[in-house]
Scaffold this motif. Structure first.
Motif, PDB file in Angstrom:
ATOM      1  N   GLY A   1       0.809  -1.203   0.000  1.00 31.44           N
ATOM      2  CA  GLY A   1       0.000   0.000   0.000  1.00 31.44           C
ATOM      3  C   GLY A   1       0.847   1.261   0.000  1.00 31.44           C
ATOM      4  O   GLY A   1       1.906   1.316   0.634  1.00 31.44           O
ATOM      5  N   TYR A   2       0.407   2.254  -0.722  1.00 31.80           N
ATOM      6  CA  TYR A   2       1.034   3.572  -0.781  1.00 31.80           C
ATOM      7  C   TYR A   2      -0.116   4.557  -0.698  1.00 31.80           C
ATOM      8  O   TYR A   2      -0.753   4.872  -1.701  1.00 31.80           O
ATOM      9  CB  TYR A   2       1.818   3.725  -2.086  1.00 31.80           C
ATOM     10  CG  TYR A   2       2.655   4.980  -2.157  1.00 31.80           C
ATOM     11  CD1 TYR A   2       3.983   4.966  -1.751  1.00 31.80           C
ATOM     12  CD2 TYR A   2       2.120   6.170  -2.612  1.00 31.80           C
ATOM     13  CE1 TYR A   2       4.760   6.109  -1.814  1.00 31.80           C
ATOM     14  CE2 TYR A   2       2.888   7.317  -2.679  1.00 31.80           C
ATOM     15  CZ  TYR A   2       4.204   7.286  -2.283  1.00 31.80           C
ATOM     16  OH  TYR A   2       4.973   8.430  -2.347  1.00 31.80           O
ATOM     17  N   ASN A   3      -0.416   4.968   0.511  1.00 30.42           N
ATOM     18  CA  ASN A   3      -1.610   5.747   0.799  1.00 30.42           C
ATOM     19  C   ASN A   3      -1.234   7.161   1.215  1.00 30.42           C
ATOM     20  O   ASN A   3      -0.578   7.360   2.236  1.00 30.42           O
ATOM     21  CB  ASN A   3      -2.406   5.053   1.908  1.00 30.42           C
ATOM     22  CG  ASN A   3      -2.731   3.623   1.537  1.00 30.42           C
ATOM     23  OD1 ASN A   3      -3.522   3.374   0.646  1.00 30.42           O
ATOM     24  ND2 ASN A   3      -2.102   2.668   2.221  1.00 30.42           N
ATOM     25  N   ILE A   4      -1.632   8.135   0.431  1.00 31.41           N
ATOM     26  CA  ILE A   4      -1.336   9.534   0.719  1.00 31.41           C
ATOM     27  C   ILE A   4      -2.452  10.050   1.631  1.00 31.41           C
ATOM     28  O   ILE A   4      -3.603  10.124   1.221  1.00 31.41           O
ATOM     29  CB  ILE A   4      -1.251  10.348  -0.578  1.00 31.41           C
ATOM     30  CG1 ILE A   4      -0.217   9.721  -1.510  1.00 31.41           C
ATOM     31  CG2 ILE A   4      -0.931  11.811  -0.275  1.00 31.41           C
ATOM     32  CD1 ILE A   4      -0.288  10.195  -2.940  1.00 31.41           C
ATOM     33  N   VAL A   5      -2.095  10.374   2.872  1.00 32.31           N
ATOM     34  CA  VAL A   5      -3.108  10.780   3.843  1.00 32.31           C
ATOM     35  C   VAL A   5      -3.051  12.270   4.164  1.00 32.31           C
ATOM     36  O   VAL A   5      -3.968  12.796   4.783  1.00 32.31           O
ATOM     37  CB  VAL A   5      -3.049   9.928   5.130  1.00 32.31           C
ATOM     38  CG1 VAL A   5      -3.345   8.475   4.806  1.00 32.31           C
ATOM     39  CG2 VAL A   5      -1.728  10.059   5.838  1.00 32.31           C
ATOM     40  N   GLU A   6      -1.991  12.924   3.741  1.00 32.77           N
ATOM     41  CA  GLU A   6      -1.893  14.382   3.885  1.00 32.77           C
ATOM     42  C   GLU A   6      -1.014  14.874   2.747  1.00 32.77           C
ATOM     43  O   GLU A   6       0.013  14.264   2.426  1.00 32.77           O
ATOM     44  CB  GLU A   6      -1.275  14.757   5.225  1.00 32.77           C
ATOM     45  CG  GLU A   6      -1.177  16.235   5.488  1.00 32.77           C
ATOM     46  CD  GLU A   6      -2.511  16.897   5.786  1.00 32.77           C
ATOM     47  OE1 GLU A   6      -2.628  18.103   5.516  1.00 32.77           O
ATOM     48  OE2 GLU A   6      -3.436  16.228   6.292  1.00 32.77           O
TER      49      GLU A   6
ATOM     50  N   VAL B   1       3.735  15.136  11.864  1.00 26.38           N
ATOM     51  CA  VAL B   1       4.012  14.144  12.913  1.00 26.38           C
ATOM     52  C   VAL B   1       2.807  14.028  13.839  1.00 26.38           C
ATOM     53  O   VAL B   1       2.413  12.914  14.218  1.00 26.38           O
ATOM     54  CB  VAL B   1       5.302  14.504  13.684  1.00 26.38           C
ATOM     55  CG1 VAL B   1       5.464  13.632  14.924  1.00 26.38           C
ATOM     56  CG2 VAL B   1       6.531  14.370  12.779  1.00 26.38           C
ATOM     57  N   GLN B   2       2.194  15.149  14.187  1.00 27.37           N
ATOM     58  CA  GLN B   2       1.007  15.110  15.052  1.00 27.37           C
ATOM     59  C   GLN B   2      -0.137  14.364  14.369  1.00 27.37           C
ATOM     60  O   GLN B   2      -0.847  13.589  15.002  1.00 27.37           O
ATOM     61  CB  GLN B   2       0.574  16.522  15.450  1.00 27.37           C
ATOM     62  CG  GLN B   2      -0.588  16.535  16.425  1.00 27.37           C
ATOM     63  CD  GLN B   2      -0.261  15.844  17.740  1.00 27.37           C
ATOM     64  OE1 GLN B   2       0.749  16.147  18.375  1.00 27.37           O
ATOM     65  NE2 GLN B   2      -1.107  14.902  18.157  1.00 27.37           N
ATOM     66  N   LYS B   3      -0.325  14.600  13.069  1.00 27.10           N
ATOM     67  CA  LYS B   3      -1.387  13.887  12.343  1.00 27.10           C
ATOM     68  C   LYS B   3      -1.123  12.383  12.394  1.00 27.10           C
ATOM     69  O   LYS B   3      -2.028  11.584  12.632  1.00 27.10           O
ATOM     70  CB  LYS B   3      -1.494  14.359  10.898  1.00 27.10           C
ATOM     71  CG  LYS B   3      -2.512  13.517  10.130  1.00 27.10           C
ATOM     72  CD  LYS B   3      -3.072  14.175   8.937  1.00 27.10           C
ATOM     73  CE  LYS B   3      -4.170  13.298   8.363  1.00 27.10           C
ATOM     74  NZ  LYS B   3      -5.084  14.016   7.544  1.00 27.10           N
ATOM     75  N   ALA B   4       0.134  11.986  12.161  1.00 30.52           N
ATOM     76  CA  ALA B   4       0.479  10.564  12.218  1.00 30.52           C
ATOM     77  C   ALA B   4       0.223  10.001  13.618  1.00 30.52           C
ATOM     78  O   ALA B   4      -0.300   8.895  13.768  1.00 30.52           O
ATOM     79  CB  ALA B   4       1.938  10.363  11.806  1.00 30.52           C
ATOM     80  N   LYS B   5       0.556  10.766  14.633  1.00 25.14           N
ATOM     81  CA  LYS B   5       0.309  10.337  16.011  1.00 25.14           C
ATOM     82  C   LYS B   5      -1.190  10.177  16.250  1.00 25.14           C
ATOM     83  O   LYS B   5      -1.632   9.197  16.859  1.00 25.14           O
ATOM     84  CB  LYS B   5       0.896  11.346  16.988  1.00 25.14           C
ATOM     85  CG  LYS B   5       0.738  10.955  18.432  1.00 25.14           C
ATOM     86  CD  LYS B   5       1.401  11.964  19.354  1.00 25.14           C
ATOM     87  CE  LYS B   5       1.250  11.522  20.801  1.00 25.14           C
ATOM     88  NZ  LYS B   5       1.892  12.474  21.709  1.00 25.14           N
ATOM     89  N   ASP B   6      -1.991  11.131  15.758  1.00 26.12           N
ATOM     90  CA  ASP B   6      -3.444  11.061  15.908  1.00 26.12           C
ATOM     91  C   ASP B   6      -4.027   9.837  15.199  1.00 26.12           C
ATOM     92  O   ASP B   6      -5.084   9.337  15.588  1.00 26.12           O
ATOM     93  CB  ASP B   6      -4.107  12.332  15.369  1.00 26.12           C
ATOM     94  CG  ASP B   6      -3.781  13.562  16.209  1.00 26.12           C
ATOM     95  OD1 ASP B   6      -3.282  13.420  17.345  1.00 26.12           O
ATOM     96  OD2 ASP B   6      -4.012  14.686  15.697  1.00 26.12           O
TER      97      ASP B   6
END
Length: 179
Positions: A110-115, A152-157
């Motif tokens: 998977g290569y998922n662009i989330v932001e 980084v905060q988004k990834a943590k969330d």
């Protein structure tokens, strides 16, 4: 019986491109704006990039509609460059930032662009099949600290183990010498 086992194995190998539960890929993705060189700013540790610095990913569109992926990094211990080429395909429609990428034949991840900086396409947060793979990419070797902190905060969330992030060294002199 062998035929069914082989068919099952092929199915498993070719259907590995997934997205972690609770994670949503971006909409409004424009592949032509995403093409070109990206610098890896941070990543979660995984075997394929272990010991690499100065990591870049370069994307180009192929005539068949797939995306050529060239990952390059410097192997610090061996003091040499390493390059691997793969291909990416859309999992859903091309307007969704959800692709699958392969560097090893029929095996896709998977290569998922989330932001994504949709205005200028200058930074991206990418995740793999599960919460063990994640990358923060930038068009420049260094990313604005405020943007990096927000990603980084988004990834943590999203429950990624950001305390394990590797911040990738980008030595612009070394990169320039390689090009």
């Amino acid at each position: 019986m062998r035929k069914y086992l082989l068919a099952g194995l092929v199915f498993l190998l070719t259907s590995c491109a997934s997205i972690p539960e609770g994670v949503t890929p971006i909409q409004g993705f424009e592949v032509n704006r995403f093409l070109g060189k990206w610098y890896e700013v941070a990543r979660l540790n995984h075997i394929f990039e272990r010991g690499l610095s100065n990591v870049t990913a370069t994307y180009s569109l192929k005539k068949d509609g797939t995306i050529r992926v060239v990952n390059r990094g410097y192997k610090d211990r061996q003091e040499r460059w390493s390059t691997v080429e793969g291909k990416a395909k859309f999992v859903a429609d091309p307007g969704t930032g959800r692709l699958k990428v392969s560097f090893f034949g029929p095996i896709y991840g998977g290569y998922n662009i989330v932001e994504l900086d949709k205005q200028n396409y200058q930074y991206a947060l990418i995740v793999g099949n599960d919460r063990s793979t994640m990358w923060i990419l930038s068009r420049t070797p260094k990313l604005n600290p405020a943007v990096l902190k927000r990603l980084v905060q988004k990834a943590k969330d999203l429950n990624f183990p950001v305390e394990s992030l590797i911040y990738v060294e980008q030595d612009t002199a070394k990169i320039s010498a390689q090009n």
